[in-house]
Design a protein around this motif. Structure first.
Motif, short mmCIF file in Angstrom:
data_model
loop_
_atom_site.label_atom_id
_atom_site.label_comp_id
_atom_site.label_asym_id
_atom_site.label_seq_id
_atom_site.Cartn_x
_atom_site.Cartn_y
_atom_site.Cartn_z
N PHE A 106 58.15 8.13 52.46
CA PHE A 106 57.18 7.69 51.47
C PHE A 106 55.83 7.41 52.12
O PHE A 106 55.74 6.72 53.13
CB PHE A 106 57.67 6.43 50.76
N CYS A 107 54.77 7.97 51.52
CA CYS A 107 53.42 7.76 52.04
C CYS A 107 52.41 7.94 50.91
O CYS A 107 52.37 8.99 50.26
CB CYS A 107 53.13 8.74 53.17
N LEU A 142 59.41 14.37 59.62
CA LEU A 142 58.30 13.61 59.07
C LEU A 142 58.31 12.18 59.60
O LEU A 142 59.37 11.59 59.82
CB LEU A 142 58.39 13.57 57.54
N VAL A 143 57.11 11.62 59.77
CA VAL A 143 56.96 10.24 60.20
C VAL A 143 55.61 9.73 59.71
O VAL A 143 54.65 10.50 59.60
CB VAL A 143 57.06 10.12 61.75
N VAL A 144 55.55 8.45 59.36
CA VAL A 144 54.30 7.83 58.93
C VAL A 144 53.72 7.06 60.11
O VAL A 144 54.37 6.18 60.66
CB VAL A 144 54.52 6.89 57.72
N VAL A 145 52.50 7.41 60.49
CA VAL A 145 51.79 6.76 61.59
C VAL A 145 50.46 6.24 61.06
O VAL A 145 49.65 7.02 60.56
CB VAL A 145 51.56 7.73 62.77
N GLU A 200 49.45 7.24 57.59
CA GLU A 200 49.18 8.66 57.35
C GLU A 200 50.45 9.45 57.64
O GLU A 200 51.21 9.14 58.56
CB GLU A 200 48.04 9.16 58.24
N LEU A 201 50.66 10.52 56.84
CA LEU A 201 51.85 11.35 57.02
C LEU A 201 51.64 12.31 58.20
O LEU A 201 50.65 13.04 58.25
CB LEU A 201 52.14 12.14 55.75
N HIS A 202 52.58 12.28 59.14
CA HIS A 202 52.57 13.19 60.28
C HIS A 202 53.87 13.97 60.30
O HIS A 202 54.87 13.57 59.72
CB HIS A 202 52.42 12.42 61.60
N VAL A 214 56.76 21.39 70.95
CA VAL A 214 56.69 20.40 69.88
C VAL A 214 55.23 20.09 69.61
O VAL A 214 54.48 19.70 70.50
CB VAL A 214 57.44 19.11 70.25
N ASP A 215 54.80 20.28 68.36
CA ASP A 215 53.44 19.99 67.93
C ASP A 215 53.47 18.82 66.95
O ASP A 215 54.42 18.67 66.17
CB ASP A 215 52.79 21.19 67.24
N LEU A 216 52.43 18.01 66.98
CA LEU A 216 52.28 16.91 66.01
C LEU A 216 51.14 17.26 65.07
O LEU A 216 50.01 17.49 65.49
CB LEU A 216 51.99 15.59 66.73
N TRP A 217 51.45 17.29 63.78
CA TRP A 217 50.47 17.61 62.74
C TRP A 217 50.24 16.39 61.87
O TRP A 217 51.16 15.60 61.63
CB TRP A 217 50.96 18.76 61.86
N ARG A 218 49.02 16.22 61.37
CA ARG A 218 48.70 15.16 60.42
C ARG A 218 48.22 15.79 59.12
O ARG A 218 47.39 16.69 59.13
CB ARG A 218 47.61 14.24 60.99
N MET A 219 48.75 15.28 58.00
CA MET A 219 48.33 15.80 56.70
C MET A 219 46.97 15.25 56.33
O MET A 219 46.74 14.03 56.38
CB MET A 219 49.35 15.44 55.62
N GLU A 220 46.07 16.12 55.92
CA GLU A 220 44.74 15.72 55.45
C GLU A 220 44.50 16.35 54.09
O GLU A 220 44.57 17.56 53.95
CB GLU A 220 43.66 16.13 56.45
N GLY A 221 44.17 15.52 53.12
CA GLY A 221 43.94 16.04 51.79
C GLY A 221 45.23 16.39 51.08
O GLY A 221 46.30 15.97 51.46
#
Length: 298
Positions: free
Chosen positions: A224-225, A271-274, A277-279, A291-298
């Motif tokens: 949840f985010c 998925l993880v919330v940091v 923000e959803l990452h 392994v790449d870390l992505w952050r959701m924007e928009g």
């Protein structure tokens, strides 16, 4: 006295309260007292504060304060993980900075179920969703207060099947904690939402219209985010890769979200919330994993 010394004396008088009237706790205002001071107390401190007066008892007993307090203390230095064994449940602090031995506290499991049949599926703001493997029943549990609520009913809602179902905990704008249960049986899917405020289930009727839900995809449990409950759906069996779905908790509609594209044949995500923000951690590049870390924007 020089100008610099005069300024230094003024700063000391301001910092130490000299040269002005003292401020009592009544001058702070109730909002500042509750939402800037009391909200920072540990749970036991909040419990003691309820004994101060009836007004404090009323304010600190509201669902809104409980939610705000839980969100405030849900920081990295205060997180814990739980290990279930026998009839005892061990609670360990989660700290990346402390390299010393892990000190744990123990609590009794409050429900009547074999300890080796209890699975913790997901957590949200201190609440845990627990499944009993021998019966499939879902339970919402607060380890801090030891309170729990069995949410399954006679209509088979709230009966969980591993590797087929998915669940997610969230809270809506009315501060109602809810449980989303996605159930798949014989190629068909059903989605139901449980409300803790009304102690009832209702069905999401339009969910089966999504064709990509058919077959045997592997669903993650929800994250949840910002008003959306996110699920990763692995559909490699049907050559569709991994998809990201978002369940808007107000409109109660599922929407397909953008997933990063990768040239490799196989990849997976978590998925993880940091920092609210959803990452997403994406693993790709078999046999040499990256392994790449992505952050959701928009």
């Amino acid at each position: 006295m020089s100008t610099n010394n005069l300024q230094s004396c003024k700063r000391k008088m301001f910092l130490h309260g000299q040269g002005r009237q003292s401020t009592s706790i009544d001058d702070l205002g109730l909002d500042i007292l509750v939402y800037e001071i009391l909200i920072r107390l540990p749970a036991k401190g909040v419990g003691r504060s309820k004994c101060v007066c009836k007004e404090w008892l009323s304010l600190l007993s509201t669902r809104h304060f409980a939610m705000m307090h839980c969100r405030h203390i849900s920081t990295s230095y205060n997180q814990k993980f739980i290990a279930i064994g026998s009839r005892l449940c061990s609670v360990f602090p989660l700290s990346c900075e402390d390299s010393g031995p892990l000190l744990n506290s123990r609590i009794l499991l409050p429900f009547e179920a074999p300890w080796n049949k209890v699975n913790i599926l997901t957590s949200f703001e201190g609440l845990l969703c627990v499944c009993f493997r021998n019966t499939g029943k879902l339970v919402i549990w607060n380890p801090l207060t030891r309170a729990f609520k069995e949410v399954s009913n006679s209509n088979s809602r709230g009966l969980y099947k591993p590797k087929s179902d998915a669940i997610g905990l969230y809270v809506d704008k009315t501060d109602d904690y809810k449980l989303l249960h996605i159930k798949r049986r014989r190629g068909r899917m059903w989605v139901h939402v449980y409300s803790s405020m009304f102690d009832s289930w209702h069905k999401i009727t339009f969910a089966n219209k999504l064709r990509c839900w058919r077959g045997k995809p592997i669903w993650s449990n929800g994250t949840f985010c910002k008003g959306v409950l996110y699920f990763l759906v692995n559909c490699f069996i049907e050559n569709k890769g991994v998809m990201l779905f978002g369940f808007d908790v107000e409109s109660e509609r599922f929407r397909l979200k953008t997933f990063p594209r990768f040239p490799h044949a196989y990849y997976d995500g978590n998925l993880v919330v940091v920092h609210k923000e959803l990452h997403m951690f994406v693993t790709h590049g078999l046999p040499n994993w990256t392994v790449d870390l992505w952050r959701m924007e928009g």
